[in-house]
Design an enzyme around this catalytic site. Sequence first.
Site, PDB file in Angstrom:
ATOM      1  N   SER A  52       0.826  -1.208   0.000  1.00 53.00           N
ATOM      2  CA  SER A  52       0.000   0.000   0.000  1.00 53.00           C
ATOM      3  C   SER A  52       0.859   1.256   0.000  1.00 53.00           C
ATOM      4  CB  SER A  52      -0.907   0.022   1.240  1.00 53.00           C
ATOM      5  OG  SER A  52      -1.706  -1.130   1.296  1.00 53.00           O
TER       6      SER A  52
HETATM    7  N1  SAH Z   1      -0.646  -4.621   3.887  1.00 52.52           N
HETATM    8  C1  SAH Z   1       0.049  -5.031   2.683  1.00 52.52           C
HETATM    9  C2  SAH Z   1      -0.738  -4.628   1.454  1.00 52.52           C
HETATM   10  C3  SAH Z   1      -1.067  -5.814   0.637  1.00 52.52           C
HETATM   11  S1  SAH Z   1      -2.271  -5.604  -0.650  1.00 52.52           S
HETATM   12  C4  SAH Z   1       1.465  -4.480   2.676  1.00 52.52           C
HETATM   13  O1  SAH Z   1       1.790  -3.669   3.543  1.00 52.52           O
HETATM   14  O2  SAH Z   1       2.268  -4.892   1.839  1.00 52.52           O
HETATM   15  C5  SAH Z   1      -3.598  -6.606  -0.034  1.00 52.52           C
HETATM   16  C6  SAH Z   1      -3.302  -8.050   0.210  1.00 52.52           C
HETATM   17  O3  SAH Z   1      -4.519  -8.645   0.630  1.00 52.52           O
HETATM   18  C7  SAH Z   1      -2.826  -8.839  -1.003  1.00 52.52           C
HETATM   19  O4  SAH Z   1      -1.574  -9.397  -0.731  1.00 52.52           O
HETATM   20  C8  SAH Z   1      -3.904  -9.929  -1.169  1.00 52.52           C
HETATM   21  O5  SAH Z   1      -3.378 -11.184  -1.584  1.00 52.52           O
HETATM   22  C9  SAH Z   1      -4.465 -10.006   0.227  1.00 52.52           C
HETATM   23  N2  SAH Z   1      -5.797 -10.582   0.354  1.00 52.52           N
HETATM   24  C10 SAH Z   1      -6.867 -10.437  -0.482  1.00 52.52           C
HETATM   25  N3  SAH Z   1      -7.913 -11.129   0.009  1.00 52.52           N
HETATM   26  C11 SAH Z   1      -7.517 -11.714   1.171  1.00 52.52           C
HETATM   27  C12 SAH Z   1      -8.157 -12.550   2.149  1.00 52.52           C
HETATM   28  N4  SAH Z   1      -9.436 -12.941   2.043  1.00 52.52           N
HETATM   29  N5  SAH Z   1      -7.432 -12.938   3.222  1.00 52.52           N
HETATM   30  C13 SAH Z   1      -6.140 -12.579   3.371  1.00 52.52           C
HETATM   31  N6  SAH Z   1      -5.483 -11.794   2.480  1.00 52.52           N
HETATM   32  C14 SAH Z   1      -6.168 -11.357   1.401  1.00 52.52           C
END
Ligand code: SAH
Length: 207
Positions: A52
């Site tokens: 993000s």
């Molecule tokens: N907080 C992260 C941002 C990742 S983007 C960082 O700091 O890097 C959002 C993430 O949510 C993605 O990696 C995606 O695979 C995950 N995601 C989507 N649906 C999900 C679910 N149901 N449970 C767990 N993770 C999920």
Amino acid sequence: MVETQIAARGVCDPGVLRAMREVPREAFVPSHLADGAHVDRPLAIGEGQTISQPFIVALMLEAAGIGPQDRVLEIGAGSGYAAAVASRLGAQVCAVERIGALAEAARERLARLGYDNVEVRQGDGTGGWPGGGAFDVILVSAAGPEVPAALVAQLAPGGRLVMPVGERSGPQQLVRLCRTPDGLRQDDLGAVAFVPLIGAEGFAEDS
Ligand code: SAH
């Protein structure tokens, strides 16, 4: 990055700004993108997912008001970056990531960098962290059609949940739910753009 892109845009919680300064974002992005790690935008981390934008991480953490005794649950661990920043503010962070390769990489990275109060599980985080009791703070880092009931159920008295809610690839609103003695209170924190939350209480895998 913290002065010009986060504090300048209105995040002023000193604890959040300190935690953002402490965590090296360049260690959470692929090495060929490390030079751009301090620009305020999301970056690709593989598997079609992104780390993000730092301002949004700071905004969510400020809205969550994490205290030193708080247990934090993050859904959508991705690179592990937001979990690492949250771990500098709270007592313990449990983080769930749907994609196995990302969960494994985040786990290794957090261990290598010494974030020993973060635990990463692979799975569908729309069910929360079963058996983990109640959490003071729940951060959802992917956008869903609504706040999953299991997450509301795992929010402790006085707890705060921050999550983007809206269309799969359309308008989304960052919302905060607070469990008060009078019930749940919802605040809207503004328009955002997140990758979709995919799972039993999120969007379908390939719709
Ligand atoms: N907080 C992260 C941002 C990742 S983007 C960082 O700091 O890097 C959002 C993430 O949510 C993605 O990696 C995606 O695979 C995950 N995601 C989507 N649906 C999900 C679910 N149901 N449970 C767990 N993770 C999920």
